[in-house]
Design an enzyme around this catalytic site. Sequence first.
Site, PDB file in Angstrom:
ATOM      1  N   ASP A 164     -20.345 -15.660 -21.498  1.00  0.00           N
ATOM      2  CA  ASP A 164     -21.386 -16.359 -22.263  1.00  0.00           C
ATOM      3  C   ASP A 164     -20.991 -17.807 -22.591  1.00  0.00           C
ATOM      4  O   ASP A 164     -21.137 -18.265 -23.730  1.00  0.00           O
ATOM      5  CB  ASP A 164     -21.709 -15.606 -23.557  1.00  0.00           C
ATOM      6  CG  ASP A 164     -22.430 -14.290 -23.306  1.00  0.00           C
ATOM      7  OD1 ASP A 164     -22.465 -13.851 -22.148  1.00  0.00           O
ATOM      8  OD2 ASP A 164     -22.936 -13.706 -24.273  1.00  0.00           O
ATOM      9  N   ASP A 191     -22.268 -13.512 -17.288  1.00  0.00           N
ATOM     10  CA  ASP A 191     -23.496 -14.110 -17.850  1.00  0.00           C
ATOM     11  C   ASP A 191     -23.224 -15.499 -18.437  1.00  0.00           C
ATOM     12  O   ASP A 191     -23.690 -15.835 -19.530  1.00  0.00           O
ATOM     13  CB  ASP A 191     -24.070 -13.215 -18.953  1.00  0.00           C
ATOM     14  CG  ASP A 191     -24.381 -11.804 -18.484  1.00  0.00           C
ATOM     15  OD1 ASP A 191     -24.622 -11.617 -17.280  1.00  0.00           O
ATOM     16  OD2 ASP A 191     -24.368 -10.888 -19.324  1.00  0.00           O
TER      17      ASP A 191
END
Length: 341
Positions: A164, A191
């Site tokens: 992230d 991600d």
Amino acid sequence: MRRRTLLAGITAGLVAVEAGPAFASARRPVLHVRPGDSVQAAVDAVDGPGRTIVVHPGTYREVVNIPVDKGELTIRGATCDPRDTVIVFDRANGTKKPDGTTYGTPGSATFTSAAPGLTLRDLTLANDWLRADHPDITGTQAVAAYVTGDRSSFENVRLLAHQDTLFVDTTALDAFDRQYFRHCYIEGDVDFVFGRATAVFEACHFHTLQRDVTFTPKGMVFAPSTARANPHGILAVRSRITSGAEDGAYKLARPWVPSYETTAWPSLVVRDTRIGSGIDPVTPYVNMRDAYPWQTMRFREYRNAGPGAVVTVPENRPQLTGDEARLHTREAYLGDWRPCA
């Protein structure tokens, strides 16, 4: 330990957060931050729109938060090399606060901005929190930058973390805030570019890290969570994707449908981009949850090149037509905002 070694080798300066910024001139709305000063103190001293903060070479270990009332602010490194000026901190989703609660994913960010019209240039934002150092923490998201303000522009910025790295979000569920990234370098593993914003990445470099796990995929580059009413999600154009991991170890994307916004319809377009061998060319997309299969999302590609872009199973790589591609450009996504003008 790779991240801390990398950052330590860039500069020697360390921030003392009690120190304050110095004005370049009483007549010019410019604040200078030098090693021993605090970037956050400079932000706090901003007293009107259109101000500029110049951060001189050094490593500034602190959390920086740009509130919504600091609009049209520019923060830039004093040199053209973003490696010279580093803002870094180390906390994760699961890191405990003094009151015993945890920071959560947005709260883990080294740099947070809700200000409209933010411009960031020529510096590095990093979160050097490492999973291996904290085996007791399961919330391993550790954000380098969490951005929500409309018309946020990043140029020649390095964004470094693992899971992230860059959270491109909006100020509200029904807001279509726009963000623009140009000539930026973004690295991570899981991600590491994700969120709900209308976010355009032009001539950027995405790099997937080697990850010490035995399973694949080791991670994903993108995880959009675009609102269903928003025609524009994440657009990567004229960029490149490289990898420090073995061939095919990463996926290009997976859709994120948050529990707090189950009507989300993630949108991602990757076009005119060189995709390296680290991305699985056969099945480049994967589900985050089976209830929201990627095939039902707005995932498209157009005129990509490189070993990770080879179309071997057409149904696994939905492509735009030429007419559709004209709807997925920087101008179409950003509307009346011209950050390059």
